[in-house]
Design a protein around this motif. Structure first.
Motif, PDB file in Angstrom:
ATOM      1  N   GLU A  55       0.832  -1.239   0.024  1.00 26.83           N
ATOM      2  CA  GLU A  55      -0.158   0.009  -0.217  1.00 26.83           C
ATOM      3  C   GLU A  55       0.821   1.301  -0.041  1.00 26.83           C
ATOM      4  OE1 GLU A  55      -0.272  -2.464   2.414  1.00 26.83           O
ATOM      5  OE2 GLU A  55       1.037  -1.361   3.936  1.00 26.83           O
ATOM      6  N   LEU A  56       2.132   1.341   0.481  1.00 28.21           N
ATOM      7  CA  LEU A  56       2.839   2.422   0.580  1.00 28.21           C
ATOM      8  C   LEU A  56       3.516   2.621  -0.541  1.00 28.21           C
ATOM      9  CD1 LEU A  56       4.953   2.168   3.846  1.00 28.21           C
ATOM     10  CD2 LEU A  56       3.040   3.739   3.355  1.00 28.21           C
ATOM     11  N   PHE A  57       3.627   1.431  -1.481  1.00 25.65           N
ATOM     12  CA  PHE A  57       4.164   1.630  -2.936  1.00 25.65           C
ATOM     13  C   PHE A  57       3.020   2.215  -3.681  1.00 25.65           C
ATOM     14  CE2 PHE A  57       5.088  -0.740  -6.899  1.00 25.65           C
ATOM     15  CZ  PHE A  57       6.606  -0.202  -7.017  1.00 25.65           C
ATOM     16  N   ALA A  58       1.873   1.624  -3.588  1.00 28.13           N
ATOM     17  CA  ALA A  58       0.770   2.221  -4.416  1.00 28.13           C
ATOM     18  C   ALA A  58       0.615   3.775  -4.033  1.00 28.13           C
ATOM     19  CB  ALA A  58      -0.559   1.321  -4.000  1.00 28.13           C
ATOM     20  N   ALA A  72       6.490  10.724  -0.353  1.00 26.06           N
ATOM     21  CA  ALA A  72       5.799   9.192  -0.455  1.00 26.06           C
ATOM     22  C   ALA A  72       6.929   8.385  -0.649  1.00 26.06           C
ATOM     23  CB  ALA A  72       4.636   9.171  -1.296  1.00 26.06           C
ATOM     24  N   VAL A  73       7.638   8.631  -2.085  1.00 23.73           N
ATOM     25  CA  VAL A  73       8.865   7.769  -2.242  1.00 23.73           C
ATOM     26  C   VAL A  73       9.955   7.451  -1.007  1.00 23.73           C
ATOM     27  CG1 VAL A  73      10.566   7.459  -3.866  1.00 23.73           C
ATOM     28  CG2 VAL A  73       8.659   8.270  -4.794  1.00 23.73           C
ATOM     29  N   LEU A  74      10.243   8.535  -0.390  1.00 23.43           N
ATOM     30  CA  LEU A  74      11.019   8.360   0.901  1.00 23.43           C
ATOM     31  C   LEU A  74      10.219   7.387   1.810  1.00 23.43           C
ATOM     32  CD1 LEU A  74      13.760   9.146   2.172  1.00 23.43           C
ATOM     33  CD2 LEU A  74      12.469  10.950   3.215  1.00 23.43           C
ATOM     34  N   ARG A  75       9.080   7.732   1.947  1.00 20.36           N
ATOM     35  CA  ARG A  75       8.606   6.772   3.168  1.00 20.36           C
ATOM     36  C   ARG A  75       8.319   5.351   2.763  1.00 20.36           C
ATOM     37  NH1 ARG A  75       3.914   9.577   3.291  1.00 20.36           N
ATOM     38  NH2 ARG A  75       4.853  10.799   5.101  1.00 20.36           N
ATOM     39  N   TRP A  76       8.066   5.151   1.506  1.00 22.89           N
ATOM     40  CA  TRP A  76       8.057   3.894   1.240  1.00 22.89           C
ATOM     41  C   TRP A  76       9.363   3.141   1.234  1.00 22.89           C
ATOM     42  CZ3 TRP A  76      11.037   3.018  -3.682  1.00 22.89           C
ATOM     43  CH2 TRP A  76      10.930   1.753  -3.759  1.00 22.89           C
ATOM     44  N   GLN A 255      13.839  12.015  10.969  1.00 27.46           N
ATOM     45  CA  GLN A 255      14.804  11.348  11.906  1.00 27.46           C
ATOM     46  C   GLN A 255      14.194  10.278  12.666  1.00 27.46           C
ATOM     47  OE1 GLN A 255      17.131  14.446  13.636  1.00 27.46           O
ATOM     48  NE2 GLN A 255      18.907  13.164  14.353  1.00 27.46           N
ATOM     49  N   GLY A 256      14.842   9.157  12.882  1.00 23.83           N
ATOM     50  CA  GLY A 256      14.314   8.102  13.669  1.00 23.83           C
ATOM     51  C   GLY A 256      15.032   6.731  13.459  1.00 23.83           C
ATOM     52  N   THR A 257      14.611   5.473  13.574  1.00 25.67           N
ATOM     53  CA  THR A 257      15.177   4.613  13.485  1.00 25.67           C
ATOM     54  C   THR A 257      14.460   3.573  12.418  1.00 25.67           C
ATOM     55  OG1 THR A 257      14.116   3.566  15.338  1.00 25.67           O
ATOM     56  CG2 THR A 257      16.483   4.196  15.659  1.00 25.67           C
ATOM     57  N   TRP A 258      15.174   3.314  11.358  1.00 22.37           N
ATOM     58  CA  TRP A 258      14.472   2.674  10.022  1.00 22.37           C
ATOM     59  C   TRP A 258      13.694   1.489  10.595  1.00 22.37           C
ATOM     60  CZ3 TRP A 258      17.047  -1.921   9.313  1.00 22.37           C
ATOM     61  CH2 TRP A 258      18.211  -1.814   9.570  1.00 22.37           C
ATOM     62  N   HIS A 259      14.122   0.871  11.659  1.00 23.46           N
ATOM     63  CA  HIS A 259      13.338  -0.472  11.843  1.00 23.46           C
ATOM     64  C   HIS A 259      12.026  -0.530  12.955  1.00 23.46           C
ATOM     65  CE1 HIS A 259      15.708   0.107  15.320  1.00 23.46           C
ATOM     66  NE2 HIS A 259      15.287  -1.137  16.092  1.00 23.46           N
ATOM     67  N   THR A 260      11.784   1.045  13.245  1.00 26.81           N
ATOM     68  CA  THR A 260      10.698   1.324  13.967  1.00 26.81           C
ATOM     69  C   THR A 260       9.733   2.420  13.424  1.00 26.81           C
ATOM     70  OG1 THR A 260      11.905   2.556  15.583  1.00 26.81           O
ATOM     71  CG2 THR A 260      11.667   0.349  16.120  1.00 26.81           C
ATOM     72  N   PHE A 271       6.383  10.007  10.636  1.00 26.17           N
ATOM     73  CA  PHE A 271       6.738   9.942   9.201  1.00 26.17           C
ATOM     74  C   PHE A 271       6.706   8.542   8.546  1.00 26.17           C
ATOM     75  CE2 PHE A 271       9.750   9.464   5.408  1.00 26.17           C
ATOM     76  CZ  PHE A 271       9.098  10.426   4.737  1.00 26.17           C
ATOM     77  N   HIS A 272       7.247   7.616   9.155  1.00 26.78           N
ATOM     78  CA  HIS A 272       7.007   6.224   8.853  1.00 26.78           C
ATOM     79  C   HIS A 272       6.942   5.289  10.203  1.00 26.78           C
ATOM     80  CE1 HIS A 272      10.770   4.570   9.965  1.00 26.78           C
ATOM     81  NE2 HIS A 272      10.678   3.640   9.809  1.00 26.78           N
TER      82      HIS A 272
END
Ligand code: CLR
Length: 378
Positions: A55-58, A72-76, A255-260, A271-272
């Motif tokens: 759904e993030l891709f779409a 949106a591209v960055l979030r995906w 800013q954050g941790t990509w696995h959370t 953001f994500h």
């Protein structure tokens, strides 16, 4: 303690594996490693990580303007990192050595249609080189007009007890807008450091910087840091989303941790968030697969690894490798060459050259694999 995660019977073989890594540069995939560190999954399956949140891709296509789509591209992209780089730790307890694909190996799959996604999302993967290993892939959601095409290779070296993996290759995401215009995004890939080798429980940390450059001029610069850097936590990142020169607006900083999770510094909003479940790709049952499809090809080896029967795993692996060597010899003798099935190699990727200039990409040009539009109709 050294080797604490290594089964007693494999300790000396792990030690000699580590020793052979010192001073090593080149193709890690071909190196023999002790059984406990082997994964039953081939590298041709890895491109599926790009779409485990379909759904993030779409949703990239739903962005109302250039800025929203760049975000949106960055979030995906950020949301794929957890799957790409921590999922083996989650499913098997540590990073493992994947199966080294054979030339021409294929992996097909899809994510089903839902209301939000519009249509089905399809995946086509082909191993386009064996020495060095190169994997090409294409993921598309036709209903949304979103396509991702890319290829992947690795250059590995060993430094201060860690394996350093430079990813060679890039991806291009294309959005076909309702207006008929196309937007392109050049995606470069982060460098990896594999830590925890000493203990026998390897895991990945992302380091340095990767970029997402849009044809609209928007640029995301993503910096990766591990423990003890700007947030003090492992898997940290900071992404700066800069507008093109003609847009007077301050950059977004995420800013954050990509696995959370991560937050947008401008408004404090999330953001994500990848703490929710992901969705694995659907693949045809092995009995229905063609001879060259990954799970069918590696079936015996994977079974041996899963069941701890390493003797039959290694027998099967030797059989596949010998068959490959014979094929290459036959081709040489006949003066023929292996034909790729779904991709065509080009020496210079025009998108990479054009968009790479905008952020001084290094190298300034790269090769690519163009999709031939002939995937299976899943
Ligand atoms: C492949 C492309 C994916 C992201 C990705 C994740 C894990 C990486 C893999 C890539 C390439 C191969 C890799 C693997 C982790 C370990 C493995 C570097 C970049 C090497 C070959 C095996 C190391 C062996 C130790 C674990 C003992 O999008």
């Amino acid at each position: 303690q050294a080797g604490e995660a290594v089964p007693a019977a494999q300790k000396s073989s792990w030690t000699s594996f580590l020793k052979s890594l010192a001073g090593f540069t080149g193709d890690l995939s071909a190196m023999t490693a002790p059984p406990f560190i082997l994964s039953p999954t081939s590298l041709t399956e890895f491109p599926a990580y790009w779409c485990e949140r379909p759904e993030l891709f779409a949703m990239i296509a739903d962005g109302k303007n250039e800025q929203q789509r760049a975000l949106a591209v960055l979030r995906w992209f950020i949301s794929t990192l957890k799957g790409q780089y921590t999922s083996r730790n989650e499913s098997m307890g540590s990073e493992k050595k994947p199966l080294n694909p054979v030339l021409g190996e294929l992996f097909y799959g899809f994510w089903p249609e839902t209301k939000e996604r519009g249509g089905k999302t399809t995946l086509v993967v082909e191993q386009v080189s064996h020495h060095p290993p190169i994997t090409a892939y294409r993921i598309a959601n036709d209903a949304k007009g979103i396509v991702l095409t890319g290829h992947n290779a690795q250059k590995t070296s060993f430094s201060a007890g860690s394996i350093i993996v430079k990813q060679v290759g890039h991806a291009v995401l294309t959005i076909s807008l309702p207006s008929g215009n196309q937007e392109e995004y050049l995606i470069t890939l982060p460098r990896l450091r594999i830590d925890g080798l000493w203990y026998g429980s390897p895991y990945i940390e992302l380091v340095e910087t990767s970029y997402i450059q849009s044809s609209t001029g928007w640029l995301s610069t993503i910096e990766y840091k591990g423990k003890g850097y700007f947030s003090g936590t492992s898997h940290s990142f900071k992404a700066t989303v800069t507008p093109p020169a003609h847009v007077s607006q301050s950059p977004h900083v995420i800013q954050g941790t990509w696995h959370t999770t991560s937050t947008d510094r401008q408004n404090g909003a999330t953001f994500h968030d990848v703490t929710t479940p992901k969705e694995e790709v659907i693949v045809a049952p092995i009995a229905e697969q063609a001879e060259w499809e990954s799970r069918r090809l590696w079936h015996g080896v994977a079974k041996g690894i899963r069941e701890g029967d390493f003797e039959s795993a290694s027998k099967e692996k030797t059989r596949i490798e010998n068959e490959q060597r014979q094929r290459r010899r036959d081709e040489t003798a006949a003066g023929t060459k292996w034909e790729l099935k779904h991709f065509e190699h080009i020496d210079n990727c025009p998108t990479y050259e054009r968009l790479g200039k905008l952020f001084s990409a290094n190298p300034p040009t790269e090769d690519a694999y163009v999709y031939l539009n002939n995937g299976p109709s899943v």
